[in-house]
Design an enzyme around this catalytic site. Structure first.
Site, short mmCIF file in Angstrom:
data_model
loop_
_atom_site.label_atom_id
_atom_site.label_comp_id
_atom_site.label_asym_id
_atom_site.label_seq_id
_atom_site.Cartn_x
_atom_site.Cartn_y
_atom_site.Cartn_z
N GLU A 27 -55.51 -26.83 5.87
CA GLU A 27 -54.93 -25.81 6.74
C GLU A 27 -55.86 -24.38 6.57
OE1 GLU A 27 -50.95 -23.85 5.48
OE2 GLU A 27 -50.90 -25.91 4.40
N LYS A 75 -42.78 -23.46 0.65
CA LYS A 75 -43.33 -21.99 0.79
C LYS A 75 -42.91 -21.17 -0.34
CE LYS A 75 -43.64 -18.91 4.99
NZ LYS A 75 -44.88 -19.42 5.33
N ARG A 113 -36.15 -25.56 5.57
CA ARG A 113 -37.45 -25.63 4.77
C ARG A 113 -37.21 -24.88 3.66
NH1 ARG A 113 -42.64 -23.50 7.71
NH2 ARG A 113 -41.74 -21.42 7.28
#
Length: 408
Positions: free
Chosen positions: A290, A254, A152
């Site tokens: 989210e 992220k 990721r």
């Protein structure tokens, strides 16, 4: 705690360097690579330390334990929260724009110095990850899917025009940092060691451009539950005015800026007594996306649904794991657009993330209407999934998924 090994510091051309208050140098990570992959020895340790990748984790008896109390840091393990507790060591390695990372090193945890024109400070060119280490009853240490965090980070780095460590470099750096701080890993059932890898553009820039140099850094902290409610149900409010991400933006990686953007709405929600905020899509304001730092799931008639990953939602590793665990238990799991109206009819709602693991939602408030899902704790589906996942993470059951990595 006494350690020994090869003493070495950062190269002199590091833009990012330890502050004068924290200049003690520790093991060179390059020296760790010279050991066989099955073992890493640290002198003055009561026994040899080794890395072994696990395909299966043995079931253990809750009563069996080989932990030496003297090996643990002297803190109140029964009352740790989710907050920073300075530990012994951090890890860093440097990279130029060509993507060739130098040798990584462990050093004493402490403040850092950074050029004021660093890209991470001026233009937000930075990423972070989060994962955990758990202590088993037999004293061994488990990491949970660290290679997924490495992948990721690499995906995020491509979006942010940054070089990134290889999967192997990332995982080995995590292992070294965890073992160097092993006395800070909570006893079984008392919490976990939170691991925070950072990738930052630390080279100086003035005009808008990628940094010339980058730093990969890891620090750790023992933590308890993320929400003050612990595993009790949390209460969410749906946000109508502010949005976490937009199509074509960076919501699916992220990057550090994604989290500063939610602070205003989150602070307002907490001031009203809510635990956190649930965000809607920015185009239609109809589909749930989210929570500030968690993915969300709903359960209706034993069918589990979660918003599909389409670039505005972070592909959570706990989210991915819960989906796979649920399907292995025979549940139907749908990744699709989930409307805010479906919250009214849901049997259960829960959040997932590295920090929270799996947290049941007790209520959601939308346009002054409050929908409750039970104030007593987990629903039957979320409880089953929580138990299955945490048993894997803590080494309490056979790891049929081959997800854990044991450090012994």
């Amino acid at each position: 705690m006494e350690r020994s090994g090869v003493i070495s510091g950062f190269h002199q051309n590091y833009i990012l360097s330890p502050s004068r208050a924290a200049t003690t140098r520790l093991h060179s990570f390059s020296s760790l690579r010279n050991y066989p992959s099955s073992s890493l020895r640290i002198r003055h340790s009561p026994s040899s330390v080794s890395f072994t990748s696990r395909n299966r984790c043995d079931a253990v008896s809750p009563s069996s334990s080989s932990i030496d109390v003297a090996e643990l840091a002297e803190i109140d393990w029964d009352n740790i929260d989710f907050g920073l507790k300075p530990t012994d060591y951090m890890y860093a390695m440097k990279c130029s724009r060509d993507g060739d990372f130098s040798e990584g090193q462990l050093q004493r945890f402490g403040n850092i110095e950074i050029n004021p024109s660093a890209a991470v400070l001026n233009y937000g060119q930075g990423l972070f990850e989060g994962l955990k280490a758990y202590r088993k009853q037999d004293g061994n240490i488990l990491l949970f899917r660290p290679e997924e965090n490495a992948i990721r980070m690499r995906n995020g780095a491509e979006r942010m025009c940054m070089p990134a460590p290889s999967v192997e470099q990332f995982v080995e750096a995590v292992k070294a940092t965890v073992l160097a701080n092993k006395r800070w890993i909570p006893p079984p059932g008392k919490g976990s060691l939170y691991i925070r890898p950072l990738l930052m553009g630390t080279g100086p820039v003035l005009g808008l451009a990628p940094a010339p140099d980058y730093t990969f850094l890891i620090y750790v902290s023992p933590v308890g539950n993320y929400f003050k409610e612990g595993v009790a149900p949390i209460n969410l409010i749906v946000e109508n005015d502010f949005h976490r991400a937009t199509p074509g933006g960076t919501g699916g990686v992220k990057t550090i800026g994604n989290y500063a953007a939610v602070l205003k709405a989150q602070a307002a929600a907490k001031a009203k007594g809510y635990s956190d905020v649930l965000y809607l899509d920015c185009l239609y304001k109809r589909y749930i996306e989210e929570v500030s730092s968690c993915n969300i799931f709903i359960v209706k008639d034993n069918v589990i649904s979660t918003p599909a990953i389409k670039g505005t939602i972070l592909p959570g590793i706990t989210r991915k794991s819960i989906i796979e665990v649920a399907r292995s238990h025979g549940f139907k799991v749908e990744e699709r657009n989930v409307t805010v109206d479906e919250l009214v009819e849901a049997d259960e709602v829960f959040c997932t993330g590295t920090a929270v693991v799996l947290s049941p939602v007790g209520s959601i408030t939308y346009k002054s209407q409050r929908v409750s899902y039970g104030e007593d704790g987990f629903g039957p589906v979320s409880k089953q999934l929580y138990t299955s996942l945490t048993s894997l993470q803590m080494g309490l059951c056979e790891d049929t998924m081959s997800w854990t990595v044991q450090l012994s």
